[in-house]
Structure formats: structure tokens, C-alpha cells
Design a protein around this motif. Structure first.
Motif, PDB file in Angstrom:
ATOM      1  N   UNK A 182      36.258  42.341  40.615  1.00 37.96           N
ATOM      2  CA  UNK A 182      37.169  41.510  41.409  1.00 37.96           C
ATOM      3  C   UNK A 182      36.371  40.572  42.312  1.00 37.96           C
ATOM      4  N   UNK A 183      35.332  41.116  42.912  1.00 40.06           N
ATOM      5  CA  UNK A 183      34.476  40.333  43.813  1.00 40.06           C
ATOM      6  C   UNK A 183      33.867  39.141  43.072  1.00 40.06           C
ATOM      7  N   UNK A 184      33.378  39.377  41.866  1.00 35.98           N
ATOM      8  CA  UNK A 184      32.761  38.306  41.090  1.00 35.98           C
ATOM      9  C   UNK A 184      33.792  37.258  40.673  1.00 35.98           C
ATOM     10  N   UNK A 185      34.997  37.705  40.323  1.00 36.78           N
ATOM     11  CA  UNK A 185      36.060  36.755  39.977  1.00 36.78           C
ATOM     12  C   UNK A 185      36.404  35.888  41.181  1.00 36.78           C
ATOM     13  N   UNK A 186      36.466  36.505  42.360  1.00 33.34           N
ATOM     14  CA  UNK A 186      36.745  35.742  43.578  1.00 33.34           C
ATOM     15  C   UNK A 186      35.669  34.685  43.811  1.00 33.34           C
ATOM     16  N   UNK A 187      34.429  35.048  43.572  1.00 36.07           N
ATOM     17  CA  UNK A 187      33.341  34.081  43.729  1.00 36.07           C
ATOM     18  C   UNK A 187      33.473  32.948  42.716  1.00 36.07           C
TER      19      UNK A 187
END
Length: 218
Positions: A182-187
């Protein structure tokens, strides 16, 4: 003061109690806010929505409400290797979206129970159980779409409760893997403000990946 303004004021009281680490009072306050919201008849809700000036979508979005809180370095490190989002969510004074108000109140109530559980070890299971119920209720709401920060912290805190209750580190590691995704998608999708709000999560990842230091020479 209208009924809706009373709810918003009560939510501010909850935040003040959490910031003062008076978590039992925060539970009482958050429960009062939810009861007050539930006591507003549907017809009155519609009247208040039509009579209040409509705030911008940016002001009332769940993630934007969360970004009104300033996060200090290491605020959200729980122990040495886990991350817990420990900040109550404020409500703009002119918010009229009942879905957003409800989710904010539910999250803050869950957080208050979670923090009490970490403080009161003797009664921890009871408070963790209630916190998990509330986090789950918020996570499965239909009104959280397009609010990745809110979804992230609710999922994280609920998963942390499972770790605290049963100590299943394999399950926790799997949850962390999902959170990293999720964190990487947000980035990738440009949610830069939301990502900055989660620097405690990044710190916890770095803490787990750093090799242990050898003992100092005598």
C-alpha cells in the motif's frame, strides 16, 4: 451550538484527552460523541446539511482531516520494531459530511480503547477486543475509498492488535508486507503528503532490517 457542532466539539475533547494521555476519559468522550451523533434525527441531519455552507471536498476528505495533525519524529514507534498510528483525527469546524464524521469518531474511539489496552495490562484483552471491533467497522465502511492513509492506519492498528493478542509474528509479517505494498502504491500515485505522514512506519521497517550491533569490546 447546533447538534453537529456539539459532536465536533466533543471530538475535540477526545483529542485533548488523548494528547494528555488520559485515555480512560478519551473513551468516555469518544462514546459521548458517537451517542450525540446517533441522537441527531435524519431529518435534522438533512436540514443541517442544507443550511451549512458546503466545505470543499479537500477539507472534508478523511485523509485531509488526518493531515491536519502534525506528526513528530518517532511519535508512532510502538516498541522497537512495530508501528502504531496513535493520533486522533480532528474534524474541520464546518464539516457536514456525516459519513466522514462517523468514521472519524469510530476511529478515535478505537484508538482510545487501543491506548488504554497498552496502558492497563490487567484489562488489556477487553479493551483490545473492543478496539479491534471498531477498527474493523471503520475498515469495511463503503465510505473510505480514495483515502489510502486512513485505510493504511486502520489496517495497521488492527493487525497490531492481533500481534498483541496472540503474538503471531508470521501473521504480522504478512500484514507488514501488505502495508508495504500500500505504501509503495501511495508513493507511485503521488500521495506525497500521506506518505510523509507515515514516516514512523518507515522507521519501524528500518529498525527491523538493520543488523544487530555486536557487543562493545571490553
Amino acid at each position: 451550538m447546533t447538534s453537529l457542532q456539539t459532536v465536533i466539539h466533543q471530538n475535540q475533547q477526545t483529542i485533548a484527552f488523548i494528547e494528555a494521555k488520559d485515555y480512560y476519559s478519551a473513551i468516555v468522550s469518544s462514546s459521548s460523541a458517537l451517542e450525540c451523533l446517533g441522537s441527531i434525527p435524519l431529518i435534522l441531519q438533512r436540514q443541517e446539511n442544507s443550511s451549512c455552507s458546503s466545505p470543499s471536498e479537500e477539507e472534508t476528505a478523511l485523509d485531509q482531516c488526518m493531515l491536519h495533525t502534525t506528526i513528530q519524529e518517532n511519535d508512532d514507534i510502538c516498541g522497537t520494531q512495530t508501528f502504531m498510528y496513535s493520533h486522533a483525527i480532528p474534524l474541520p469546524h464546518n464539516v457536514t459530511d456525516y459519513a466522514i464524521i462517523t468514521l472519524v469518531l469510530i476511529f478515535n474511539a478505537a484508538l482510545a480503547h487501543h491506548l488504554v489496552a497498552m496502558q492497563d495490562k490487567e484489562n488489556s484483552p477487553r479493551f483490545l477486543f473492543r478496539a479491534k471491533q471498531l477498527y474493523t467497522l471503520a475498515y469495511h465502511s463503503q465510505d473510505v475509498e480514495h483515502n489510502p492513509l486512513f485505510l493504511f492506519v486502520v489496517y495497521n492498528n488492527a493487525a497490531l492488535i492481533d500481534l498483541q493478542q496472540i503474538g503471531d509474528k508470521d501473521s504480522w509479517n504478512a500484514c507488514v508486507g501488505h502495508l508495504v505494498s500500500i505504501y509503495m502504491v501511495m508513493m507511485d500515485e503521488g500521495y506525497t503528503s500521506q506518505v510523509r505522514h507515515l514516516h514512523g512506519f518507515l522507521e519501524s521497517l528500518l529498525a527491523t532490517s538493520m543488523p544487530a550491533r555486536p557487543p562493545a569490546a571490553a
